[in-house]
Design an enzyme around this catalytic site. Structure first.
Site, mmCIF file in Angstrom:
data_model
loop_
_atom_site.group_PDB
_atom_site.id
_atom_site.type_symbol
_atom_site.label_atom_id
_atom_site.label_comp_id
_atom_site.label_asym_id
_atom_site.label_seq_id
_atom_site.Cartn_x
_atom_site.Cartn_y
_atom_site.Cartn_z
ATOM 1 N N PHE A 134 15.623 51.507 49.188
ATOM 2 C CA PHE A 134 15.229 51.157 47.819
ATOM 3 C C PHE A 134 16.106 51.940 46.860
ATOM 4 O O PHE A 134 16.174 53.163 46.939
ATOM 5 C CB PHE A 134 13.758 51.478 47.552
ATOM 6 C CG PHE A 134 13.319 51.024 46.179
ATOM 7 C CD1 PHE A 134 12.978 49.697 45.950
ATOM 8 C CD2 PHE A 134 13.284 51.908 45.113
ATOM 9 C CE1 PHE A 134 12.611 49.260 44.673
ATOM 10 C CE2 PHE A 134 12.924 51.480 43.834
ATOM 11 C CZ PHE A 134 12.580 50.161 43.621
ATOM 12 N N ASP A 219 22.049 58.254 47.422
ATOM 13 C CA ASP A 219 20.958 58.064 46.469
ATOM 14 C C ASP A 219 19.910 59.141 46.763
ATOM 15 O O ASP A 219 19.145 59.041 47.708
ATOM 16 C CB ASP A 219 20.364 56.659 46.627
ATOM 17 C CG ASP A 219 19.181 56.422 45.697
ATOM 18 O OD1 ASP A 219 18.690 57.396 45.092
ATOM 19 O OD2 ASP A 219 18.734 55.266 45.598
ATOM 20 N N LYS A 248 13.772 61.057 39.142
ATOM 21 C CA LYS A 248 12.425 61.559 39.440
ATOM 22 C C LYS A 248 12.225 63.036 39.085
ATOM 23 O O LYS A 248 12.043 63.373 37.926
ATOM 24 C CB LYS A 248 12.106 61.289 40.907
ATOM 25 C CG LYS A 248 12.006 59.778 41.195
ATOM 26 C CD LYS A 248 11.433 59.504 42.561
ATOM 27 C CE LYS A 248 11.399 58.030 42.880
ATOM 28 N NZ LYS A 248 10.259 57.310 42.335
HETATM 29 C C1 LIG Z 1 15.669 56.341 46.377
HETATM 30 C C2 LIG Z 1 15.395 55.692 45.052
HETATM 31 N N1 LIG Z 1 16.417 55.178 44.357
HETATM 32 C C3 LIG Z 1 16.230 54.597 43.158
HETATM 33 C C4 LIG Z 1 14.964 54.488 42.616
HETATM 34 C C5 LIG Z 1 14.794 53.827 41.272
HETATM 35 O O1 LIG Z 1 14.479 54.787 40.289
HETATM 36 P P1 LIG Z 1 13.750 54.332 38.951
HETATM 37 O O2 LIG Z 1 12.425 53.782 39.342
HETATM 38 O O3 LIG Z 1 13.672 55.595 38.133
HETATM 39 O O4 LIG Z 1 14.606 53.313 38.294
HETATM 40 C C6 LIG Z 1 13.866 54.986 43.318
HETATM 41 C C7 LIG Z 1 12.509 54.838 42.787
HETATM 42 O O5 LIG Z 1 11.527 54.885 43.492
HETATM 43 C C8 LIG Z 1 14.086 55.614 44.574
HETATM 44 O O6 LIG Z 1 13.081 56.097 45.291
#
Ligand SMILES: Cc1ncc(COP(=O)(O)O)c(C=O)c1O
Length: 394
Positions: A134, A219, A248
């Site tokens: 994700f 990521d 986060k």
């Molecule tokens: C690993 C990862 N990347 C990207 C995101 C996306 O972040 P945002 O919800 O702040 O756009 C998340 C959100 O849960 C995530 O867990």
């Protein structure tokens, strides 16, 4: 005001894309939150791993209030100091040579910026990512998402991406070639079910990317800023990616995220290649500076490592004692998962936990995901965990 009236109003005014649990949260302090009726609950999900230093930490509240009274927003035509302080601080906290920052308001924007950067640096247009990953919901991030349910409705709009099984270095070796701009990977998959790859996987990805001139894009929006017991989860293998995304916990609840890269990659961009009205917003950067200060002062990265080990041991003991209920416990630091066998029971668990005074998240259908604040008091954590485990087997 009642929960029913809140639900009625929301049903009328919101775009119907979000499913909610029947509770209205109005306050939070530390690892506790309070609902509309004044009932207190222990929060083991920390706003999806965001409130890393707990809800409304006084240092964070103070920093936001002070900055709000000083300068809340300006444009990037001007220099501002909180942004500069944050970039400098992150450069000192990240493994070398990740020294160049760009700030955004959300994780998905950081991912989009990072993907654009990988394209600029390599001149290539193809990405490789992993099943069940994700990375966010804007069009770039969605393109590299490995979760079909999020991606499929928008497939026509997305960048070309090859998805391969997570943790499989041989599949990565087959998929990456001279057309690959970047391999995009979470060092531990969060939303995908707290999936920990085999040791050596991130190292292998580094080697594979280097062999083909592709970038390694980590990521770390969920795993970064101490969550797994290291500032970056990639550090557990001593690997430095070319680009890393953070979010986060970076803002501790204030919406700020970032992508960072090396001097070598930074040299490939030109003025105007990227930007944003709120990029480096002083309020968000002041919040983040306060969060990083607290994480350092309270030694929360080391705490996440040590406490996480004890919690994981407890989850593993539970899984061993109740093999009919739990398939496996896994994770690192304070990003932990307990995979239950019964998806229906797992699905009901968050609601049943609320009734017993605990906020807990279930992801990937059957994985109870624990990602509390890095400073969660043990007096809150252990009883809440007992409640969750009791519910898991009841
Ligand atoms: C690993 C990862 N990347 C990207 C995101 C996306 O972040 P945002 O919800 O702040 O756009 C998340 C959100 O849960 C995530 O867990």
């Amino acid at each position: 005001m009642s929960i029913d009236s809140v639900r009625e109003r929301e049903a009328r005014w919101f775009l119907p894309v979000v499913k909610r649990l029947p509770i209205v949260l109005v306050e939070g302090l530390g690892s506790r939150v309070r609902d509309l009726d004044g009932r207190e609950l222990v929060d083991l999900s920390a706003g999806w791993g965001v409130t890393a230093i707990g809800h409304c930490h006084p240092a964070l509240v103070e920093a936001i209030a002070a900055q709000a009274g000083r300068l809340m927003q300006t444009t990037n035509l001007f220099y501002t100091l909180p942004q500069l302080d944050l970039a400098e601080k992150l450069a000192s906290l990240m493994p070398a040579p990740l020294t160049r920052s760009f700030f955004t308001s959300s994780g998905t924007e950081a991912m989009d910026g990072a993907l654009k950067l990988a394209h600029r640096a390599t001149g290539r247009t193809r990405f490789v990512s992993t099943h069940d990953s994700f990375h966010g919901r804007t069009l770039g991030a969605l393109g590299v998402n490995g979760q079909e349910k999020h991606r499929a409705p928008y497939e026509a709009l997305l960048p070309a991406t090859t998805r391969i099984p997570y943790g499989d270095a041989a599949a990565a070796r087959d998929a990456v070639d001279g057309r690959t701009a970047a391999f995009v990977v979470e060092p531990i998959q969060g939303e995908g079910g707290v999936n920990v790859p085999p040791r050596g996987y991130i190292t292998a990805l580094r080697e594979i990317c280097d062999a083909h001139g592709a970038l390694l894009l980590a990521d770390e929006i969920q795993t970064g800023i101490g969550r797994t017991g290291a500032m970056l989860a990639c550090e557990h293998e001593g690997v430095v990616p070319d680009v890393v995304t953070l979010g986060k916990g970076l803002g501790g609840g204030f919406p700020i995220a970032a992508f960072l890269t090396t001097e070598a990659v930074a040299k490939t961009v030109a003025l105007g290649d990227h930007g944003g009205t709120y990029a480096g917003n002083p309020l968000g950067c002041a919040a983040s500076n306060a969060v990083l200060r607290v994480i350092e002062e309270e030694k929360l990265v080391a705490r996440a490592a040590a406490l996480g080990e004890r919690v994981l041991a407890k989850l593993r003991a539970f899984a061993a004692e109740h093999p009919d209920v739990a398939r496996e416990a896994r994770g690192r630091g304070l990003l932990l998962g307990l995979e239950l066998r019964d998806a229906e029971r797992a699905g009901q668990l968050p609601l049943r936990a609320i009734e017993r005074g605990v906020l807990v998240n279930v992801t990937a259908g059957r994985v109870v995901r624990l990602f509390p604040a890095l400073n969660v008091p043990e007096d809150d954590l252990w009883p809440a965990l007992e409640t969750v485990l009791a519910l898991a087997k009841a």
